[in-house]
Scaffold this motif. Structure first.
Motif, PDB file in Angstrom:
ATOM      1  N   PRO A 514      37.619  40.344  38.718  1.00 44.93           N
ATOM      2  CA  PRO A 514      36.367  40.540  37.918  1.00 44.93           C
ATOM      3  C   PRO A 514      36.767  41.742  36.890  1.00 44.93           C
ATOM      4  O   PRO A 514      37.245  42.567  37.181  1.00 44.93           O
ATOM      5  CB  PRO A 514      35.328  40.492  38.829  1.00 44.93           C
ATOM      6  CG  PRO A 514      35.739  40.086  40.265  1.00 44.93           C
ATOM      7  CD  PRO A 514      37.205  40.488  40.156  1.00 44.93           C
ATOM      8  N   ASP A 552      35.893  35.366  40.778  1.00 46.01           N
ATOM      9  CA  ASP A 552      34.707  35.477  39.894  1.00 46.01           C
ATOM     10  C   ASP A 552      33.804  36.533  40.254  1.00 46.01           C
ATOM     11  O   ASP A 552      33.041  37.204  39.697  1.00 46.01           O
ATOM     12  CB  ASP A 552      33.902  34.234  39.552  1.00 46.01           C
ATOM     13  CG  ASP A 552      34.902  33.161  38.710  1.00 46.01           C
ATOM     14  OD1 ASP A 552      34.810  33.495  37.454  1.00 46.01           O
ATOM     15  OD2 ASP A 552      35.274  32.447  39.226  1.00 46.01           O
ATOM     16  N   ASN A 553      33.772  36.617  41.926  1.00 47.36           N
ATOM     17  CA  ASN A 553      32.627  37.613  42.497  1.00 47.36           C
ATOM     18  C   ASN A 553      33.352  38.178  43.825  1.00 47.36           C
ATOM     19  O   ASN A 553      34.179  37.140  44.600  1.00 47.36           O
ATOM     20  CB  ASN A 553      31.453  36.557  43.002  1.00 47.36           C
ATOM     21  CG  ASN A 553      30.693  36.243  41.773  1.00 47.36           C
ATOM     22  OD1 ASN A 553      30.117  37.078  41.039  1.00 47.36           O
ATOM     23  ND2 ASN A 553      30.566  34.906  41.453  1.00 47.36           N
ATOM     24  N   ASN A 558      28.421  42.441  39.384  1.00 47.01           N
ATOM     25  CA  ASN A 558      29.323  42.581  38.041  1.00 47.01           C
ATOM     26  C   ASN A 558      28.878  43.505  36.967  1.00 47.01           C
ATOM     27  O   ASN A 558      28.342  42.987  36.214  1.00 47.01           O
ATOM     28  CB  ASN A 558      29.642  41.322  37.440  1.00 47.01           C
ATOM     29  CG  ASN A 558      30.680  40.443  38.714  1.00 47.01           C
ATOM     30  OD1 ASN A 558      31.761  41.210  38.940  1.00 47.01           O
ATOM     31  ND2 ASN A 558      30.319  39.142  38.764  1.00 47.01           N
TER      32      ASN A 558
END
Length: 677
Positions: A514, A552-553, A558
């Motif tokens: 990320p 993504d995570n 984030n």
């Protein structure tokens, strides 16, 4: 008097719930119930603290109780095994079975014990008594293990999210230290960090002596420093440090120990920085961290995360990698090393080791692998301690911290050296001219002064120089994991470099991290590049596909702040953490998403769905094999996962839509100008 005591107890329990269970251990507040009557189960007797899989809304008694994972009796300001403690034991033994739990907890809001509800024996985790409230994963695991075997009192686990002392528990202790430190005028946070790590190391030395069978009962140790009189604790610790510096191999950590000794005893010219009462308090908090052996996380990194300022974190960022990344990438790189074989010993190097995060995690991964396979012999321990690990960093202070960090995680600190891996001195050349089976590193990025050792391009970019150095360090067949910025994988001017890598190595995996993976240290978009060396010279380009995956995570928000969000599904799996291992609601240990999908996952036929940290469903490709022909047919031989898995599709608008957009901009500008005038 009784009413005042009850009121104080209620206040202590409330603080325990809010400051420890919720704030430190990330247990959702609405899943915790305090001092509430569940007459169907316990009659008029109220359990002090209950933790369930479900939130309690005041009406769902059965659902809440049927899904309990923990129950605690709290007795404020009592001592272990005194009258009040024994009363709590009696209540726990009666209530736990009625609540459907095979164990219960007793706490005085400072010290906490776990008990088997049937035998009343204290529970241990991986051979060590449990002395603190734990994460919800551990509650589930304990419940599951004791449900299967009601007579069990020793819980063993290898799951990544659990360790002898979990990082969450350790952070709770650091939070207690922070409270004491508010009244101490440290010169800066670096002094605070080194003082803390040095103090912790003093305790750990005794543990290691006991584990190695070297403890001499006639000598002064951490445990013999304790005393009711604060002044004596301070004097004992000062004498203990002097003994370690004079008599033991621990003297190689003298610089860190001296930070502690001078802070508590002064240096002859200046008075002690820390008063005797604070020394006693600090000693007590660190003593309650025991046992520290086998913690399985970057201890220095945890201390640094707690005490460093934002500016220091940015300054420190060039050589600090978050623990959850160092762990998973070490585990994936070393996944084939599951059995110790004396005839096939190997070596691992980090040529830009910083404070040793990758090396400490690699040590723990191998130790865990050998334990699971039953091959953790005395020879295996000797191999891990003295033969396997090598680290180089340009900063002396980093090497001191790496050595200590390795010592604290189990050992392996012998071959750590201060040098420039790109331009080593004579001593460094002895280490950096060798060949290694494994290299794992997060090198610095940016413009440097040393030209990269490659004929493909001419550049002084440090990240490229280190990639070339890593390839040079690998033996044929050796593997590496390198954290690298996006430019290496997509910059058109680096096309020839990428071809050279594909010719000399097999690029078998590229993992996209990320954007905020290393925030606030750096916001550079980074990737984990996994390679296997095929040749020392230019050869035919690899023919195997490259497995690419997009994380993504990673369990943290984030954003710059990077706080843990810990969102889970109803089976307890992480909904937005693709890195961490976990324990299901059935108490079954589960691998993390990335580990489970490693090198096999492919969603080319059907795109993946996942839930982001805001609870919104996202749909896109996550991973799969990219044929080498597809890469070589690209004009720039791009190696960026997003380029193949999520190609950018521009959105075109017609003339009318374009005119409308321009009008909106014009109207807004006129409005702003009219307000100014």
């Amino acid at each position: 008097m009784a009413k005042t005591k009850k009121k104080q107890e209620a206040l202590s329990v409330s603080r325990l719930i809010n400051e420890v269970l919720v704030a430190q251990l990330s247990i959702p507040f609405r899943q915790i119930v305090n001092d509430t009557t569940f007459s169907k189960y316990t009659g008029s007797k109220r359990p002090d603290i209950l933790i369930s899989e479900f939130e309690y809304d005041g009406t769902n008694d059965e659902q809440y109780i049927k899904n309990l994972v923990a129950y605690a009796e709290a007795k404020d300001d009592c001592k272990v095994d005194d009258k009040d403690w024994k009363d709590a034991l009696k209540q726990g033994k009666t209530k736990a079975p009625k609540l459907g739990l095979p164990y219960f907890i007793v706490t005085n809001c400072k010290t906490t014990y776990f008990y088997n509800a049937k035998t009343l024996k204290q529970l241990t985790l991986n051979g060590n008594p449990i002395r603190e409230f734990q994460t919800i994963d551990i509650y589930r695991l304990i419940k599951n293990k004791l449900t299967e075997n009601p007579n069990l009192d020793s819980i063993n686990t290898n799951v990544d999210s659990i360790s002898t002392i979990s990082e969450a528990i350790f952070n709770k202790k650091l939070w207690e230290l922070a409270g004491v430190y508010r009244g101490i005028n440290f010169k800066d946070n670096v002094q605070k960090i080194d003082f803390t790590v040095g103090f912790v190391a003093l305790e750990y030395f005794e543990e290691k002596e006991e584990i190695d069978g070297n403890k001499d009962a006639s000598k002064v140790y951490w445990s013999t420093c304790n005393d009711e009189v604060a002044e004596k604790i301070k004097n004992n610790l000062s004498g203990y440090i002097s003994r370690l510096e004079d008599e033991t191999t621990f003297k190689e950590f003298k610089n860190v120990m001296e930070v502690v000794r001078i802070a508590i005893s002064g240096d002859g010219k200046n008075k002690p920085l820390i008063g005797v009462d604070d020394v006693k308090q600090i000693y007590g908090i660190i003593d309650s961290m025991k046992p520290l052996h086998g913690t399985g996380f970057d201890l220095f990194g945890a201390v640094y995360e707690m005490f460093a300022s934002s500016k220091e974190k940015k300054d420190f960022g060039e050589y600090f990698t978050r623990r959850h990344y160092t762990h998973i990438f070490s585990k994936l790189l070393l996944q084939d090393e599951d059995v110790y074989n004396k005839k096939k010993e190997f070596s691992i190097i980090d040529p830009a080791c910083g404070t040793g995060g990758f090396l400490t995690e690699s040590f723990k991964v191998l130790l865990n692998n050998y334990e699971k396979s039953g091959t953790l012999t005395s020879e295996a321990r000797e191999f891990l301690s003295k033969k396997c690990f090598y680290g180089v960093d340009v900063r002396d202070e980093n090497i001191s911290r790496t050595r200590l960090n390795m010592f604290l995680v189990g050992d392996g600190h012998t071959h750590m050296y201060s040098d420039n891996s790109l331009k080593p001195t004579r001593q460094g050349k002895n280490i950096l001219n060798k060949k290694y089976q494994y290299v794992i590193t997060n090198p610095p990025y940016g413009s440097g002064t040393i030209k990269a050792n490659t004929e493909a391009i001419s550049t002084n970019r440090t990240e490229i120089a280190f990639i070339c150095k890593v390839i040079d360090l690998l033996e044929i067949g050796g593997k590496a994991c390198i954290i690298t910025p996006d430019g290496v994988l997509e910059n058109p001017s680096y096309k020839k470099l990428r071809r050279e890598i594909l010719e000399k190595c097999e690029v078998y995996a590229i993992v996209s991290l990320p954007k905020f993976a290393f925030a606030p240290y750096t916001k550079e978009k980074t990737y984990a590049l996994f390679i296997k060396k095929r040749s020392n010279t230019i050869t035919k380009i690899q023919d195997k596909p490259v497995w690419m995956y997009i994380i993504d995570n990673d369990g943290l928000a984030n954003s710059d702040k990077r706080f843990p969000t810990k969102l889970r599904n109803n089976r307890n799996g992480w909904m937005h953490d693709e890195i961490s291992g976990w324990v299901s609601t059935d108490g079954i240990e589960m691998p993390g998403v990335l580990e489970k999908r490693w090198l096999t996952f492919d969603d080319s036929e059907t795109k993946s769905n996942w839930i982001d940290e805001k609870g919104i469903v996202q749909t896109a490709r996550k991973g799969g094999n990219i044929d080498i022909e597809r890469i070589t047919s690209d004009n720039y031989e791009t190696l960026l996962p997003e380029y193949y898995l999520r190609p950018y599709s521009p959105h075109y608008i017609n003339e009318e839509e374009f005119a409308n957009e321009l009008k909106k901009i014009d109207d807004e500008m006129r409005r702003v100008l009219s307000e100014i005038s």
